[in-house]
Design a protein around this motif. Structure first.
Motif, PDB file in Angstrom:
ATOM      1  N   LYS A  18      -7.970   7.612   3.571  1.00 28.93           N
ATOM      2  CA  LYS A  18      -7.385   7.079   4.804  1.00 28.93           C
ATOM      3  C   LYS A  18      -7.391   8.128   5.905  1.00 28.93           C
ATOM      4  O   LYS A  18      -6.948   9.266   5.694  1.00 28.93           O
ATOM      5  N   SER A  22      -3.902   0.450  -2.431  1.00 29.39           N
ATOM      6  CA  SER A  22      -3.397  -0.855  -1.996  1.00 29.39           C
ATOM      7  C   SER A  22      -3.555  -1.874  -3.106  1.00 29.39           C
ATOM      8  O   SER A  22      -4.394  -1.722  -4.004  1.00 29.39           O
ATOM      9  N   ALA A  72       0.334   5.531   0.751  1.00 25.96           N
ATOM     10  CA  ALA A  72      -0.562   6.591   1.202  1.00 25.96           C
ATOM     11  C   ALA A  72       0.134   7.940   1.088  1.00 25.96           C
ATOM     12  O   ALA A  72       1.333   8.055   1.365  1.00 25.96           O
ATOM     13  N   SER A  83       0.841  -1.193   0.000  1.00 30.38           N
ATOM     14  CA  SER A  83       0.000   0.000   0.000  1.00 30.38           C
ATOM     15  C   SER A  83       0.874   1.241   0.000  1.00 30.38           C
ATOM     16  O   SER A  83       2.010   1.217   0.482  1.00 30.38           O
ATOM     17  N   SER A 105       4.618   4.056   2.722  1.00 33.81           N
ATOM     18  CA  SER A 105       4.530   2.927   1.789  1.00 33.81           C
ATOM     19  C   SER A 105       4.958   1.644   2.484  1.00 33.81           C
ATOM     20  O   SER A 105       5.922   1.646   3.263  1.00 33.81           O
ATOM     21  N   ASP A 133      -9.765   2.942   6.420  1.00 30.91           N
ATOM     22  CA  ASP A 133      -9.721   3.136   4.973  1.00 30.91           C
ATOM     23  C   ASP A 133     -11.145   3.053   4.427  1.00 30.91           C
ATOM     24  O   ASP A 133     -11.806   2.015   4.569  1.00 30.91           O
ATOM     25  N   ASN A 180      -5.072   6.525   0.025  1.00 31.95           N
ATOM     26  CA  ASN A 180      -4.306   5.287   0.120  1.00 31.95           C
ATOM     27  C   ASN A 180      -4.634   4.375  -1.060  1.00 31.95           C
ATOM     28  O   ASN A 180      -5.800   4.193  -1.412  1.00 31.95           O
TER      29      ASN A 180
END
Length: 326
Positions: free
Chosen positions: A296, A325, A119, A117, A138, A286, A323
């Motif tokens: 997020k 993912s 962000a 992920s 990250s 999230d 975010n």
């Protein structure tokens, strides 16, 4: 002065690296979009066949292999087609599968468990209060046989109207060896800096025993305990080296099949001076936007009962960002 020059130089280098990586990623995406993607099937036994899908029935897939011609393969022997499970794949390999080819390539290199992920968050204010804040977080992880790798990068920059910049960054990597079922032995290292807590630089090395209680599409939970060596050099020139007992956990849960809940913490207690204690924790949510993109919201809390002079014992931080993912 030297500290400010280092910070400005580090920020400049980080921005250059970010633009280089962004350009490379864009070039890769354009290249993959402009050219045809070779189809690939991976079998349960690990065999990989290049070719194309000719037909699919309820029980078999007809695969036109480059080297062997048409093959009839039972679906229960097929792991993935272009990195995607075959269970709900239509007869024709859809465009969405082809669009996932870059991620499939990464998973072929790192393993089927490759995930992560990234962000980004920040805010800017002007008028009576001139301030800019932005940050990146990250995480990636992958599992190969009995070894799991976990890497994390965090960076945050704050600047005010008097051109004073406060930088916080941390880079860490850990290797977990699963020696029995869900039990693992973890060895990790990290380094970074934190201007807000007057830490010019720090290093850590640790060895822990942990348990991955569960890890599936609905959530995960792990806990670790062990020994961590910490070396901190402060802006005032002082230094603190210590060996600590560590206990940490990481919990993630999917709520209502779409909202992600995450919580983690780490407690560090110095062995020679138990009063020297640090505790960090965060909790976040999230909220889905589109596909793998989320809004997020996270709250970070840090406690240090023996901070350097002039630094508060408790730090709190509320982040709002985006975010992604995979």
């Amino acid at each position: 002065m030297a500290r400010q020059e280092f910070c400005h130089s580090f920020i400049k280098e980080l921005k250059i690296m970010f633009h280089i990586k962004l350009n490379l990623a864009c070039s890769l995406i354009i290249t993959l979009s402009a050219t045809s993607v070779a189809d690939e099937i991976i079998l349960m036994n690990g065999d990989i066949l290049q070719g194309s899908q000719a037909e699919k029935t309820d029980s078999h897939i007809i695969w036109n292999a480059d080297n062997f011609g048409n093959l009839s393969i039972s679906l229960d022997q097929v792991r993935t087609v272009n990195g995607v499970s075959i269970s709900n794949t239509p007869i024709e390999i859809s465009q969405s599968i082809r669009e996932e080819a870059p991620l499939a390539s990464a998973r072929r290199f790192f393993g089927e468990s490759f995930s992560g992920s990234t962000a980004a968050f920040g805010n800017m204010s002007s008028g009576n209060d001139e301030r800019n804040e932005w940050g990146l977080d990250s995480e990636i992880s992958w599992l190969k046989e009995d070894l799991r790798h976990r890497s994390a990068l965090g960076y945050e920059n704050k600047s005010t109207d008097d051109n004073q910049s406060a930088v916080e960054y941390r880079l860490s990597h850990s290797v977990d060896w699963f020696f029995k079922d869900t039990w693992f032995w973890s060895n990790q290292g990290s380094f970074g800096a934190n201007d807000n807590r007057a830490i010019d630089k720090f290093y850590t090395l640790g060895s822990n025993i942990g348990n991955q209680f569960w890890d599936d599409d609905e959530g995960s939970l792990l806990a670790e305990t062990g020994i961590v060596w910490i070396s901190e050099a402060f802006i005032d020139g002082t230094k603190d080296d210590r060996v600590t007992m560590s206990w940490s956990s990481d919990y993630r849960k999917l709520l209502f099949k779409q909202v992600g809940l995450s919580h983690s913490h780490q407690l560090l207690v110095a062995i020679e001076d138990p009063d020297n204690t640090q505790l960090s924790a965060d909790i976040g949510f999230d909220f889905p936007l589109i596909n793998n993109l989320f809004t997020k919201i996270s709250l970070e809390w840090t406690y240090d009962n023996q901070p350097v002079e002039g630094v508060e014992k408790i730090d709190r931080k509320l982040n709002l960002g985006v975010n992604y993912s995979w």
